[in-house]
Design a protein around this motif. Structure first.
Motif, mmCIF file in Angstrom:
data_model
loop_
_atom_site.group_PDB
_atom_site.id
_atom_site.type_symbol
_atom_site.label_atom_id
_atom_site.label_comp_id
_atom_site.label_asym_id
_atom_site.label_seq_id
_atom_site.Cartn_x
_atom_site.Cartn_y
_atom_site.Cartn_z
ATOM 1 N N PRO A 175 2.204 -14.904 -13.361
ATOM 2 C CA PRO A 175 1.861 -13.650 -12.673
ATOM 3 C C PRO A 175 0.355 -13.488 -12.533
ATOM 4 O O PRO A 175 -0.390 -13.673 -13.504
ATOM 5 C CB PRO A 175 2.455 -12.568 -13.587
ATOM 6 C CG PRO A 175 2.681 -13.219 -14.895
ATOM 7 C CD PRO A 175 2.868 -14.679 -14.656
ATOM 8 N N VAL A 176 -0.080 -13.193 -11.318
ATOM 9 C CA VAL A 176 -1.520 -12.993 -11.095
ATOM 10 C C VAL A 176 -1.833 -11.549 -10.723
ATOM 11 O O VAL A 176 -2.964 -11.093 -10.870
ATOM 12 C CB VAL A 176 -2.062 -13.948 -9.998
ATOM 13 C CG1 VAL A 176 -2.021 -15.388 -10.482
ATOM 14 C CG2 VAL A 176 -1.306 -13.802 -8.691
ATOM 15 N N VAL A 177 -0.834 -10.851 -10.242
ATOM 16 C CA VAL A 177 -1.055 -9.448 -9.890
ATOM 17 C C VAL A 177 0.260 -8.685 -10.041
ATOM 18 O O VAL A 177 1.342 -9.234 -9.823
ATOM 19 C CB VAL A 177 -1.587 -9.327 -8.443
ATOM 20 C CG1 VAL A 177 -0.579 -9.854 -7.435
ATOM 21 C CG2 VAL A 177 -1.934 -7.885 -8.089
ATOM 22 N N ALA A 178 0.164 -7.439 -10.445
ATOM 23 C CA ALA A 178 1.355 -6.581 -10.508
ATOM 24 C C ALA A 178 0.976 -5.217 -9.954
ATOM 25 O O ALA A 178 -0.159 -4.752 -10.148
ATOM 26 C CB ALA A 178 1.849 -6.458 -11.940
ATOM 27 N N ARG A 179 1.921 -4.622 -9.273
ATOM 28 C CA ARG A 179 1.649 -3.315 -8.683
ATOM 29 C C ARG A 179 2.862 -2.418 -8.910
ATOM 30 O O ARG A 179 3.993 -2.836 -8.682
ATOM 31 C CB ARG A 179 1.386 -3.470 -7.187
ATOM 32 C CG ARG A 179 0.926 -2.187 -6.507
ATOM 33 C CD ARG A 179 0.961 -2.312 -4.999
ATOM 34 N NE ARG A 179 0.041 -3.300 -4.489
ATOM 35 C CZ ARG A 179 0.247 -4.009 -3.386
ATOM 36 N NH1 ARG A 179 1.345 -3.857 -2.683
ATOM 37 N NH2 ARG A 179 -0.639 -4.884 -2.976
ATOM 38 N N ILE A 180 2.594 -1.207 -9.382
ATOM 39 C CA ILE A 180 3.665 -0.208 -9.516
ATOM 40 C C ILE A 180 3.500 0.785 -8.367
ATOM 41 O O ILE A 180 2.410 1.327 -8.174
ATOM 42 C CB ILE A 180 3.565 0.560 -10.845
ATOM 43 C CG1 ILE A 180 3.640 -0.394 -12.033
ATOM 44 C CG2 ILE A 180 4.672 1.614 -10.945
ATOM 45 C CD1 ILE A 180 3.356 0.282 -13.370
ATOM 46 N N VAL A 181 4.560 0.982 -7.634
ATOM 47 C CA VAL A 181 4.517 1.951 -6.527
ATOM 48 C C VAL A 181 5.518 3.059 -6.818
ATOM 49 O O VAL A 181 6.686 2.787 -7.108
ATOM 50 C CB VAL A 181 4.863 1.271 -5.181
ATOM 51 C CG1 VAL A 181 4.803 2.288 -4.046
ATOM 52 C CG2 VAL A 181 3.906 0.123 -4.904
ATOM 53 N N SER A 182 5.048 4.298 -6.770
ATOM 54 C CA SER A 182 5.924 5.441 -7.018
ATOM 55 C C SER A 182 5.673 6.502 -5.968
ATOM 56 O O SER A 182 4.544 6.675 -5.515
ATOM 57 C CB SER A 182 5.661 6.044 -8.401
ATOM 58 O OG SER A 182 5.969 5.103 -9.398
ATOM 59 N N SER A 183 6.724 7.202 -5.621
ATOM 60 C CA SER A 183 6.622 8.216 -4.577
ATOM 61 C C SER A 183 7.147 9.550 -5.093
ATOM 62 O O SER A 183 8.187 9.598 -5.751
ATOM 63 C CB SER A 183 7.446 7.749 -3.365
ATOM 64 O OG SER A 183 7.459 8.740 -2.382
ATOM 65 N N TYR A 184 6.402 10.626 -4.799
ATOM 66 C CA TYR A 184 6.780 11.948 -5.297
ATOM 67 C C TYR A 184 6.768 12.963 -4.152
ATOM 68 O O TYR A 184 5.990 12.825 -3.200
ATOM 69 C CB TYR A 184 5.791 12.412 -6.375
ATOM 70 C CG TYR A 184 5.657 11.452 -7.519
ATOM 71 C CD1 TYR A 184 6.524 11.500 -8.606
ATOM 72 C CD2 TYR A 184 4.648 10.481 -7.524
ATOM 73 C CE1 TYR A 184 6.398 10.607 -9.662
ATOM 74 C CE2 TYR A 184 4.511 9.586 -8.574
ATOM 75 C CZ TYR A 184 5.389 9.654 -9.643
ATOM 76 O OH TYR A 184 5.264 8.770 -10.676
ATOM 77 N N GLN A 185 7.610 13.966 -4.282
ATOM 78 C CA GLN A 185 7.684 15.002 -3.246
ATOM 79 C C GLN A 185 7.459 16.372 -3.868
ATOM 80 O O GLN A 185 8.305 16.868 -4.612
ATOM 81 C CB GLN A 185 9.059 14.958 -2.557
ATOM 82 C CG GLN A 185 9.217 15.964 -1.425
ATOM 83 C CD GLN A 185 8.245 15.702 -0.277
ATOM 84 O OE1 GLN A 185 8.233 14.613 0.281
ATOM 85 N NE2 GLN A 185 7.426 16.693 0.063
#
Lengths: 285, 170
Positions: A175-185
């Motif tokens: 693994p060279v990069v990790a990204r957490i994506v979260s969406s809120y309303q």
């Protein structure tokens, strides 16, 4: 599964005829532009002073968003957009440490086995906390965001809309990069949060992220009461087709680079949007 | 500028843009990036100073260039646009199972899905596929075997589509 099923699936993966023709027209237009430029260059070479002036113009245009405590933010002139389309973009250079690969969970490392030279994995989770647990990282949360319902951002994975997912990029199974994506309303706005970490095996230099913008772009520096320096980019798209303002906050924290995209609801376009974003920024642990 | 005339570029594009798009979308999983890759690959073709040796050569060149360009995109991971609703909305499926199979293909390792595409869809032999991917034919055969096994396992995990796999006996 028979061979004909595979063929049937690939048969359906295609551009629409209209899109294909539009792309061809774009390609041929560029061919004409390049040919024209070459002919002009053959006729007359630009004097060195003119070249220096041209470079200065580009540099000055790039500094329309000035550098801040967080890191350099640069607006790339429209014709240098790497995607070749209309509009502008800017690069984000974050000041944060790359983490040892071993600090990621065993599960993350295991997902890399058997992957290609360069490959990516996207995995859905029920919450931001579950994403961080999967990665094995101890990132402080946000007391406001975590109280909000899940939003419509995120992405489609396996045909399902997911509000929280982890994207891991691997090079030769590491693994060279990790990204957490979260969406809120929220009631008056929606927020998409992206948290990026890079491992020590990531040798890619240059900008961390590139963002496209669609309207008039300005920026503002903000420092939270805890001392976190934030660069807020304001993309005023009200005169563009989107009819809204987008606030994009960039900051680094806990060896991670954060990006918050804050969208006030169209019906509540008030100057208070920026203040609400700052309240969210103040709520980071 | 290269040796191709505008008419030749248009002809090349109409013959092969679909293939380059399929490869790019399969590897990048993202329609905007796949479209950008198509444009980049054909721009490179336009810049070639040497003509292609024939139809086979031009097709092989486009496949290899598309794959390399996708690898470059993945290497510069930050450039990849974020997946969004439109990524999937661009594709319509004759049967729901087709969309599910496509999603499963996307989960395969890059080398396996590329081998799968070249061999089963483009009709290259395992030897030709190996040449295009710079590997031994035996390696490609094992990739193909593994890819089909992975798809079979994944399809069996999927309740709705699993019934169909039982019928076809994979």
């Amino acid at each position: 599964m028979e061979d004909k099923q595979l063929k049937q699936v690939f048969d359906q993966v295609k551009l629409s005829p209209e899109r294909e023709e539009a792309m061809l027209a774009d390609l041929l237009n560029k061919k004409k532009e390049v040919s024209g430029m070459k002919q002009a260059n053959n006729r007359r070479r630009l004097p060195a002073a003119a070249l220096v002036a041209a470079v200065l113009v580009v540099v000055l245009a790039g500094s329309a968003i000035a550098a801040g405590h967080f890191g350099r933010v640069n607006v790339v002139p429209k014709d240098q957009n790497i995607y070749g389309g209309a509009g502008s973009s800017y690069d984000i250079y974050g000041e944060y440490n790359q983490i040892p690969v071993e600090s990621l969970s065993e599960e993350v490392l295991a997902y890399g086995k058997g992957l290609g030279e360069y490959d990516v994995v996207d995995l859905p989770f029920a919450s931001w906390r579950e994403c961080t647990a999967f990665l094995g990282l101890d990132l402080g949360g946000n007391s406001i965001l975590e109280q909000l319902p899940q939003g419509e951002g995120g992405c489609y994975l396996d045909g399902e809309r997911v509000s929280n997912y982890v994207h891991v990029g691997y090079y030769e199974e590491t693994p060279v990069v990790a990204r957490i994506v979260s969406s809120y309303q929220g009631e008056r706005y929606s927020v998409d949060e992206e948290v990026t970490i890079r491992t020590e095996e990531n040798y890619i230099s240059g900008a961390d992220t590139r963002m496209d913008t669609y309207g008039k772009v300005t920026s503002e520096d903000y420092v939270t009461p805890s001392g976190m320096a934030v660069k807020i980019v304001i993309d005023d798209m009200r005169e563009a087709e989107f009819q809204t303002i987008r606030y994009i906050a960039h900051f680094s924290k806990d060896d991670a680079l954060y990006m918050l995209q804050f969208f006030p609801n169209i019906e509540s376009q008030s100057p208070g949007g920026l203040d609400e974003l700052k309240e969210i920024l103040d709520a980071y642990e | 500028m290269g040796v191709l005339t505008t008419e030749e570029v248009a002809s090349l594009y109409r013959r092969h843009a679909g293939m380059v798009y399929q490869i790019s979308l399969m590897l990048l999983k993202n329609a905007p990036d796949a479209e950008d890759t198509v444009q980049t690959v054909f721009r490179r073709a336009m810049e070639r100073e040497e003509p292609f040796d024939g139809p086979d050569h031009e097709r092989a060149w486009l496949i290899v260039t598309a794959r390399n360009e996708c690898k470059n995109q993945l290497r510069h991971w930050w450039r990849t646009k974020r997946a969004d609703v439109e990524t999937l909305d661009n594709l319509t499926w004759e049967q729901p199972g087709d969309g599910e199979l496509w999603e499963l293909i996307l989960t395969l390792p890059e080398h396996e899905k590329m081998a799968l595409y070249l061999h089963y869809y483009q009709g290259y032999s395992t030897g030709e596929t190996a040449d295009l991917m710079g590997k031994n034919p035996s390696t490609v055969r094992s990739w193909l075997c593994r890819a089909r096994r992975r798809l079979k396992d994944l399809l069996e995990e999927d309740g709705e589509y699993g019934g169909q796999t039982a019928e076809t006996g994979l």
